[in-house]
Enzyme design. Structure first.
Site, PDB file in Angstrom:
ATOM      1  N   ASN A  52      -0.486  19.474  35.298  1.00 38.79           N
ATOM      2  CA  ASN A  52      -0.583  20.867  35.738  1.00 38.79           C
ATOM      3  C   ASN A  52      -1.107  21.684  34.561  1.00 38.79           C
ATOM      4  OD1 ASN A  52      -0.265  23.497  36.609  1.00 38.79           O
ATOM      5  ND2 ASN A  52       1.863  23.262  37.264  1.00 38.79           N
ATOM      6  N   ARG A  90      -3.078  19.180  39.478  1.00 37.94           N
ATOM      7  CA  ARG A  90      -2.822  20.349  40.315  1.00 37.94           C
ATOM      8  C   ARG A  90      -4.002  21.306  40.199  1.00 37.94           C
ATOM      9  NH1 ARG A  90       0.460  25.754  38.940  1.00 37.94           N
ATOM     10  NH2 ARG A  90       0.533  26.655  41.018  1.00 37.94           N
ATOM     11  N   HIS A 138       1.712  27.553  46.154  1.00 40.20           N
ATOM     12  CA  HIS A 138       2.936  26.744  46.021  1.00 40.20           C
ATOM     13  C   HIS A 138       3.014  25.675  47.110  1.00 40.20           C
ATOM     14  CE1 HIS A 138       4.729  30.609  44.109  1.00 40.20           C
ATOM     15  NE2 HIS A 138       4.364  29.786  43.138  1.00 40.20           N
ATOM     16  N   ARG A 145       4.613  40.183  38.978  1.00 44.51           N
ATOM     17  CA  ARG A 145       3.681  40.593  40.032  1.00 44.51           C
ATOM     18  C   ARG A 145       4.334  41.588  40.979  1.00 44.51           C
ATOM     19  NH1 ARG A 145       2.459  34.464  41.024  1.00 44.51           N
ATOM     20  NH2 ARG A 145       0.901  34.022  39.426  1.00 44.51           N
ATOM     21  N   GLU A 189       7.079  19.182  42.379  1.00 41.66           N
ATOM     22  CA  GLU A 189       5.644  19.209  42.647  1.00 41.66           C
ATOM     23  C   GLU A 189       4.943  17.992  42.046  1.00 41.66           C
ATOM     24  OE1 GLU A 189       4.194  23.634  42.524  1.00 41.66           O
ATOM     25  OE2 GLU A 189       5.972  23.462  41.236  1.00 41.66           O
TER      26      GLU A 189
END
Length: 394
Positions: A7, A89, A178, A237, A379
């Site tokens: 990742n 990823r 995600h 965010r 993940e």
């Protein structure tokens, strides 16, 4: 077979070496502050760890070298020949990639063509891909996209109320993110329910956060949109705002479009509302000490999360399980409680005592009509599964 899950972020490189198909973690690690002269490299293996600080890591190729040297020097692998696949990823696959793909030069170019849709993420993902392809050239490299799981959303759920030509010409639509996490967690929840026809909502709440409605194993709606900025307030965010804010901030403060967008991405959410931190642990601590803005940050986020969950409850026509995952979802009992207390009208009732424990657990009250689970996400395992699948199909 040993598979490396990678990742690559804009200034970091996270990895996990897995023994497949057993899904056993052999080693994991992280290179942070890439592009600086004070980078750090941490690697975990055999129940121990090693950390190097104040490193000069000016780009991702240096970070990749660190990872490979770390695996060899600590005798985690005896040679690179032991690594039989690398999964990468990639944040944005657009409508180009409906599933994970074997990487070649053409795939890299197609990923690069989507950079405008993910300018903070895809370029870094490509740098990581190129660096590992150069370092380990003779194995299968696979791109696994955050957006793929959400490709099952119907048009009515992914299109915006903007001119249709924007979608046709420029791909303006909701993509969702995600995806590997939502897929992993919803599959685990479906196994526990023991039925194929299922209605599941996954709340992936970390520094970045999103909620997804999963019907019979398929994503049908999700809170993030064209970019990871859409949705509810996160660590830094803002989540959804009125786009007229851009004009207002230009008129009042002279902000450029880029500056306002940067503030919404990096200085809003927990950080912007509380003025304390982007970290939920700091926010919870400050709220418990009576800091009004910290409490407000938690309450605003919980309210907006509930807005999505309630909407998806209606969209799904009921609910079998609500699942919390990711850093905050797995560890912040206060956030889970704030969310679930607002959902009691839907028969979603949390058990406060069960909610206090840590780890993978079932936390609904005996009177709850809906299962409430905390399921740790993985993940990296999802990425490795796709590498294995494509390895076997080649």
């Amino acid at each position: 077979m040993k598979i490396l899950s990678v990742n690559a972020g804009s200034s970091s490189l996270k990895f996990q070496l897995l023994q497949m198909p057993e899904e056993f973690e052999i080693a994991s690690g992280l290179v942070e502050r890439i592009g600086n002269k004070n980078a750090e490299f941490k690697i975990n293996f055999n129940g121990s760890s090693s950390k190097q600080s104040d490193l000069v890591v000016l780009d991702h190729s240096v970070a990749v070298d660190l990872v490979i040297k770390g695996l060899l020097e600590h005798k985690i692998i005896s040679s690179l020949d032991e690594i039989q696949g690398v999964g990468h990823r990639v944040v944005q696959g657009g409508e180009t990639f409906k599933e994970s793909v074997v990487i070649d030069d053409d795939v890299v170019l197609k990923i690069a063509a989507l950079n405008d849709l993910a300018p903070l993420h895809n370029p870094a993902n490509i740098i990581g891909i190129n660096a590992f392809r150069k370092a380990i050239p003779n194995v299968l490299h696979v791109a696994v996209f955050d957006t793929t799981f959400h490709q099952t959303m119907p048009e009515v759920n992914f299109l915006y109320g903007t001119p249709y030509e924007w979608y046709e010409k420029h791909g303006v639509r909701k993509y969702g993110f995600h995806g590997t996490s939502h897929q992993y967690v919803s599959e685990e929840a479906q196994k526990r329910l023991g039925k194929e026809e299922s209605k599941i909502i996954v709340a992936h709440i970390g520094n970045g956060a999103s909620v997804t409605a999963v019907l019979n194993g398929k994503s049908i709606d999700t809170s993030m949109g064209l970019t990871p900025l859409e949705g509810f307030p996160m660590g830094t965010r803002s989540g959804n705002v009125d786009p007229s804010i851009f004009q207002l901030m230009q008129q009042k403060e002279g902000y450029s479009l880029e500056k306002t967008l940067n503030e919404l991405n990096k200085k809003s959410g927990y950080l912007g509302i509380s003025g304390v931190s982007h970290d939920s642990r700091d926010i919870v601590s400050a709220a418990n000490e009576g800091n009004h803005r910290a409490k407000l940050a938690l309450d605003i986020q919980a309210k907006r999360i509930v807005d999505y969950i309630a909407s998806y409850y209606v969209l799904l026509g009921g609910l079998d399980a609500l699942v919390f995952t990711a850093g905050i979802g797995e560890n912040a009992k206060e956030v889970r409680s704030l969310v679930c207390k607002r959902l009691e009208v839907l028969g979603i009732i949390i058990d406060d005592e069960k909610n206090n424990s840590r780890g993978d657990k079932e936390i609904q009250h005996k009177d709850s009509k809906v299962k409430i689970w905390v399921i740790p996400t993985n993940e990296e395992v999802m990425i490795a599964r796709d590498v294995l699948r494509l390895q076997n199909s080649n």
